[in-house]
Write a protein that holds these residues in place. Structure first.
Motif, PDB file in Angstrom:
ATOM      1  N   LEU A 106       4.114  -0.952  16.333  1.00 39.89           N
ATOM      2  CA  LEU A 106       4.904  -0.593  15.380  1.00 39.89           C
ATOM      3  C   LEU A 106       3.676  -1.410  14.231  1.00 39.89           C
ATOM      4  CD1 LEU A 106       8.288  -0.709  15.977  1.00 39.89           C
ATOM      5  CD2 LEU A 106       7.258   0.898  15.341  1.00 39.89           C
ATOM      6  N   HIS A 107       3.510  -2.755  14.647  1.00 43.36           N
ATOM      7  CA  HIS A 107       2.715  -3.218  13.586  1.00 43.36           C
ATOM      8  C   HIS A 107       1.848  -2.638  13.768  1.00 43.36           C
ATOM      9  CE1 HIS A 107       0.170  -6.821  12.999  1.00 43.36           C
ATOM     10  NE2 HIS A 107       0.241  -6.984  12.693  1.00 43.36           N
ATOM     11  N   GLN A 108       0.965  -2.292  14.085  1.00 44.27           N
ATOM     12  CA  GLN A 108      -0.436  -1.872  14.053  1.00 44.27           C
ATOM     13  C   GLN A 108      -0.172  -0.531  13.067  1.00 44.27           C
ATOM     14  OE1 GLN A 108      -3.548  -2.674  14.917  1.00 44.27           O
ATOM     15  NE2 GLN A 108      -3.596  -1.016  13.714  1.00 44.27           N
ATOM     16  N   SER A 109       1.044   0.471  13.498  1.00 44.02           N
ATOM     17  CA  SER A 109       1.072   1.269  12.616  1.00 44.02           C
ATOM     18  C   SER A 109       1.218   1.014  11.601  1.00 44.02           C
ATOM     19  CB  SER A 109       1.849   2.227  13.291  1.00 44.02           C
ATOM     20  OG  SER A 109       2.101   2.779  14.751  1.00 44.02           O
ATOM     21  N   MET A 110       2.092   0.153  10.729  1.00 41.71           N
ATOM     22  CA  MET A 110       2.284   0.010   9.713  1.00 41.71           C
ATOM     23  C   MET A 110       1.203  -1.094   9.550  1.00 41.71           C
ATOM     24  SD  MET A 110       5.232   0.654   9.329  1.00 41.71           S
ATOM     25  CE  MET A 110       6.691   1.187   9.831  1.00 41.71           C
ATOM     26  N   CYS A 111       0.279  -1.389   9.859  1.00 43.41           N
ATOM     27  CA  CYS A 111      -0.818  -1.689   9.374  1.00 43.41           C
ATOM     28  C   CYS A 111      -2.010  -0.933   9.019  1.00 43.41           C
ATOM     29  CB  CYS A 111      -2.143  -2.863  10.210  1.00 43.41           C
ATOM     30  SG  CYS A 111      -1.294  -4.623  10.696  1.00 43.41           S
ATOM     31  N   LEU A 115       0.511  -0.772   5.199  1.00 40.44           N
ATOM     32  CA  LEU A 115       1.960  -1.268   4.476  1.00 40.44           C
ATOM     33  C   LEU A 115       2.055  -3.236   5.101  1.00 40.44           C
ATOM     34  CD1 LEU A 115       4.113   1.334   5.494  1.00 40.44           C
ATOM     35  CD2 LEU A 115       4.145   1.224   3.542  1.00 40.44           C
ATOM     36  N   LEU A 116       1.210  -3.232   5.854  1.00 35.08           N
ATOM     37  CA  LEU A 116       0.948  -4.485   6.578  1.00 35.08           C
ATOM     38  C   LEU A 116      -0.833  -4.978   6.440  1.00 35.08           C
ATOM     39  CD1 LEU A 116       3.187  -4.811   9.721  1.00 35.08           C
ATOM     40  CD2 LEU A 116       3.703  -5.750   7.537  1.00 35.08           C
ATOM     41  N   TRP A 117      -0.667  -5.471   5.428  1.00 34.66           N
ATOM     42  CA  TRP A 117      -2.673  -6.276   5.662  1.00 34.66           C
ATOM     43  C   TRP A 117      -2.747  -7.099   6.562  1.00 34.66           C
ATOM     44  CZ3 TRP A 117      -2.825  -6.912  -0.561  1.00 34.66           C
ATOM     45  CH2 TRP A 117      -2.553  -5.872  -0.969  1.00 34.66           C
ATOM     46  N   PRO A 118      -3.467  -7.242   7.209  1.00 33.15           N
ATOM     47  CA  PRO A 118      -3.305  -8.028   8.927  1.00 33.15           C
ATOM     48  C   PRO A 118      -4.217  -9.229   7.948  1.00 33.15           C
ATOM     49  CG  PRO A 118      -4.098  -6.099   9.374  1.00 33.15           C
ATOM     50  CD  PRO A 118      -4.114  -5.786   8.164  1.00 33.15           C
ATOM     51  N   LYS A 119      -4.725  -9.715   6.978  1.00 33.99           N
ATOM     52  CA  LYS A 119      -4.807 -11.075   6.134  1.00 33.99           C
ATOM     53  C   LYS A 119      -4.118 -11.224   5.092  1.00 33.99           C
ATOM     54  CE  LYS A 119     -10.169  -8.976   6.957  1.00 33.99           C
ATOM     55  NZ  LYS A 119     -10.995  -8.689   6.136  1.00 33.99           N
ATOM     56  N   ARG A 120      -3.726 -10.917   5.444  1.00 36.05           N
ATOM     57  CA  ARG A 120      -2.660 -11.343   3.976  1.00 36.05           C
ATOM     58  C   ARG A 120      -1.374 -11.872   5.475  1.00 36.05           C
ATOM     59  NH1 ARG A 120       1.425  -7.841   0.045  1.00 36.05           N
ATOM     60  NH2 ARG A 120      -0.940  -8.560  -1.624  1.00 36.05           N
ATOM     61  N   PHE A 121      -1.154 -13.657   5.099  1.00 34.99           N
ATOM     62  CA  PHE A 121      -0.233 -14.653   5.424  1.00 34.99           C
ATOM     63  C   PHE A 121       0.449 -15.034   4.642  1.00 34.99           C
ATOM     64  CE2 PHE A 121       0.667 -18.527   6.962  1.00 34.99           C
ATOM     65  CZ  PHE A 121       1.646 -17.968   8.357  1.00 34.99           C
ATOM     66  N   PHE A 122       0.121 -15.537   3.340  1.00 33.82           N
ATOM     67  CA  PHE A 122       0.976 -16.263   2.668  1.00 33.82           C
ATOM     68  C   PHE A 122       1.018 -14.974   1.297  1.00 33.82           C
ATOM     69  CE2 PHE A 122       2.689 -18.258  -1.017  1.00 33.82           C
ATOM     70  CZ  PHE A 122       3.610 -20.119  -0.614  1.00 33.82           C
ATOM     71  N   SER A 123       2.834 -14.681   0.751  1.00 31.40           N
ATOM     72  CA  SER A 123       2.843 -13.544  -0.783  1.00 31.40           C
ATOM     73  C   SER A 123       4.133 -14.281  -1.274  1.00 31.40           C
ATOM     74  CB  SER A 123       2.782 -12.085  -0.769  1.00 31.40           C
ATOM     75  OG  SER A 123       3.286 -12.063   0.351  1.00 31.40           O
ATOM     76  N   HIS A 124       4.522 -13.822  -2.127  1.00 32.12           N
ATOM     77  CA  HIS A 124       5.521 -14.126  -3.270  1.00 32.12           C
ATOM     78  C   HIS A 124       6.062 -13.063  -3.449  1.00 32.12           C
ATOM     79  CE1 HIS A 124       8.199 -17.306  -4.979  1.00 32.12           C
ATOM     80  NE2 HIS A 124       8.390 -16.120  -6.090  1.00 32.12           N
ATOM     81  N   VAL A 125       7.843 -12.815  -3.985  1.00 32.35           N
ATOM     82  CA  VAL A 125       8.270 -11.294  -3.716  1.00 32.35           C
ATOM     83  C   VAL A 125       9.264 -12.505  -4.240  1.00 32.35           C
ATOM     84  CG1 VAL A 125       9.630  -9.697  -3.315  1.00 32.35           C
ATOM     85  CG2 VAL A 125       7.719  -9.546  -1.697  1.00 32.35           C
ATOM     86  N   PRO A 126       9.530 -12.843  -5.594  1.00 29.69           N
ATOM     87  CA  PRO A 126      10.987 -12.998  -5.796  1.00 29.69           C
ATOM     88  C   PRO A 126      12.064 -11.845  -6.049  1.00 29.69           C
ATOM     89  CG  PRO A 126       9.291 -12.238  -7.563  1.00 29.69           C
ATOM     90  CD  PRO A 126       9.489 -11.989  -6.732  1.00 29.69           C
ATOM     91  N   GLU A 171      -0.414 -13.851  -9.705  1.00 27.51           N
ATOM     92  CA  GLU A 171      -0.808 -15.775  -8.666  1.00 27.51           C
ATOM     93  C   GLU A 171      -1.081 -14.782  -7.440  1.00 27.51           C
ATOM     94  OE1 GLU A 171       1.434 -14.793 -10.458  1.00 27.51           O
ATOM     95  OE2 GLU A 171       2.142 -16.169 -12.652  1.00 27.51           O
ATOM     96  N   HIS A 172      -0.119 -14.316  -7.151  1.00 29.52           N
ATOM     97  CA  HIS A 172      -0.880 -13.658  -5.751  1.00 29.52           C
ATOM     98  C   HIS A 172      -1.792 -12.644  -4.948  1.00 29.52           C
ATOM     99  CE1 HIS A 172      -0.115 -12.022  -1.669  1.00 29.52           C
ATOM    100  NE2 HIS A 172      -0.717 -10.489  -2.256  1.00 29.52           N
ATOM    101  N   GLN A 173      -2.494 -11.780  -6.572  1.00 25.52           N
ATOM    102  CA  GLN A 173      -3.326 -11.646  -6.445  1.00 25.52           C
ATOM    103  C   GLN A 173      -4.679 -12.202  -6.299  1.00 25.52           C
ATOM    104  OE1 GLN A 173      -4.628  -8.842  -9.277  1.00 25.52           O
ATOM    105  NE2 GLN A 173      -6.594  -8.557  -8.789  1.00 25.52           N
ATOM    106  N   THR A 174      -4.605 -13.420  -6.937  1.00 32.35           N
ATOM    107  CA  THR A 174      -5.979 -14.485  -7.074  1.00 32.35           C
ATOM    108  C   THR A 174      -5.684 -14.936  -5.891  1.00 32.35           C
ATOM    109  OG1 THR A 174      -5.210 -15.238  -9.209  1.00 32.35           O
ATOM    110  CG2 THR A 174      -6.127 -16.321  -8.041  1.00 32.35           C
ATOM    111  N   THR A 175      -4.421 -15.315  -5.007  1.00 29.27           N
ATOM    112  CA  THR A 175      -5.030 -16.481  -3.880  1.00 29.27           C
ATOM    113  C   THR A 175      -5.299 -15.340  -2.657  1.00 29.27           C
ATOM    114  OG1 THR A 175      -2.398 -17.229  -4.427  1.00 29.27           O
ATOM    115  CG2 THR A 175      -2.792 -16.920  -1.800  1.00 29.27           C
ATOM    116  N   ASP A 176      -4.929 -14.286  -2.610  1.00 32.43           N
ATOM    117  CA  ASP A 176      -5.606 -13.014  -1.920  1.00 32.43           C
ATOM    118  C   ASP A 176      -7.122 -12.733  -2.166  1.00 32.43           C
ATOM    119  OD1 ASP A 176      -3.367 -11.857  -0.439  1.00 32.43           O
ATOM    120  OD2 ASP A 176      -3.522 -10.097  -1.257  1.00 32.43           O
ATOM    121  N   GLN A 177      -7.647 -13.230  -3.385  1.00 34.76           N
ATOM    122  CA  GLN A 177      -8.903 -13.197  -3.355  1.00 34.76           C
ATOM    123  C   GLN A 177      -9.340 -14.439  -2.564  1.00 34.76           C
ATOM    124  OE1 GLN A 177      -8.409 -12.278  -7.679  1.00 34.76           O
ATOM    125  NE2 GLN A 177      -9.139 -11.098  -7.575  1.00 34.76           N
ATOM    126  N   LEU A 178      -8.529 -15.603  -2.889  1.00 33.68           N
ATOM    127  CA  LEU A 178      -9.118 -17.155  -2.333  1.00 33.68           C
ATOM    128  C   LEU A 178      -9.172 -16.264  -0.986  1.00 33.68           C
ATOM    129  CD1 LEU A 178      -7.848 -19.259  -5.389  1.00 33.68           C
ATOM    130  CD2 LEU A 178      -9.711 -18.553  -4.631  1.00 33.68           C
TER     131      LEU A 178
END
Length: 280
Positions: A106-111, A115-126, A171-178
């Motif tokens: 299921l995880h692979q299907s969402m990737c 809907l999921l980014w394997p390289k994203r680990f940390f993000s912020h959603v108010p 802020e999250h976009q910058t974190t993703d870039q870094l």
């Protein structure tokens, strides 16, 4: 607003975890509070995907590259399968997280759906009352006799909601870039790419990239690259019989003398003496 939010939190504390089987594998969702997992520090490498969305409380996480980040309400961790990390829940008795667990298929299907980014680990959603309501309703729907197809559709809608909300944060976009830049700097196949080129690839000027990277990781891009190259060198010297010349070439150095000089600068001894010291 505070009263509505507290009412939703109270509902979450009482709601039972739901588990269903979809065509692609198992889906679980629910809430984790101190009574489920007391404050602790654990190193994990999960078999399945686990989304952690912190509604309240504090903690700390160390990702697979050794970067530490404090956790607070609104922070979201995409704990992808086989990705080593350390999670620490602080002892404030306030911890409440919403989670979704997906089997590897299921995880692979969402990737694949983006809907999921394997390289994203940390993000912020108010944290918001509409989002908490959506999470509560999602778990409630899982407890109801809905068709697997309907539940799969609801899963994609909720994950998409998290994804889009996180993507709207500058802020999250910058974190993703870094994070992407850090991946390039630590990739053994990317060692010959010049730093200004990496800055260009992530959509920043070199000076902006250098300033943000140093602030985020506590070291310059060049120092980050050097430390990761030397760390990889130490691993190979410990675990393999590769020659010093081959190792230098594999790590992208122009010649073995340049590699040996940099290794000695960081470690205090040459690669040869380092290997010999391990064999004693």
């Amino acid at each position: 607003m505070a009263t509505r939010m507290q009412n939703l939190i109270n509902q979450a504390l009482k709601q039972k975890t739901a588990t269903v089987i979809l065509p692609g594998g198992q889906l679980r969702a629910g809430w984790i509070s101190p009574k489920d997992h007391p404050a602790t520090r654990t190193f994990r490498k999960l078999e399945a995907y686990h989304m952690l969305y912190l509604v309240r409380g504090q903690g700390r996480v160390i990702d697979h590259q050794g970067h530490a980040s404090d956790l607070a309400a609104g922070d979201k961790l995409d704990r992808h399968p086989q990705l080593p990390h350390t999670l620490e829940r602080h002892t404030d008795n306030q911890w409440l997280e919403f989670f979704i667990t997906l089997s590897p298929t299921l995880h692979q299907s969402m990737c694949d759906l983006g809907l999921l980014w394997p390289k994203r680990f940390f993000s912020h959603v108010p944290v918001s009352t509409p989002l908490l309501k959506a999470c509560l309703q999602f778990v409630e729907n899982m407890h109801q006799p809905n068709s697997p197809g309907e539940l799969a559709s609801q899963t994609t809608l909720l994950l998409n909601r998290f994804q889009n909300t996180a993507a709207q944060s500058p802020e999250h976009q910058t974190t993703d870039q870094l994070q992407h830049a850090a991946h390039l700097l630590s990739d053994v196949n990317q060692q010959t790419i010049a730093l200004p080129k990496i800055a260009q690839q992530i959509g920043m000027t070199y000076e902006t990239f250098r300033k943000h990277f140093t602030k985020h990781f506590g070291k310059s891009p060049q120092q980050y690259r050097i430390e990761h190259r030397i760390s990889q060198a130490q691993h190979h010297l410990l675990e393999t019989d590769i020659s010093i010349e081959q190792l230098a070439q594999q790590l992208g150095y122009n010649d073995v003398f340049c590699f040996s000089r940099q290794f000695k600068t960081v470690c205090g001894i040459s690669p040869t003496l380092y290997r010999q010291s391990l064999e004693q």
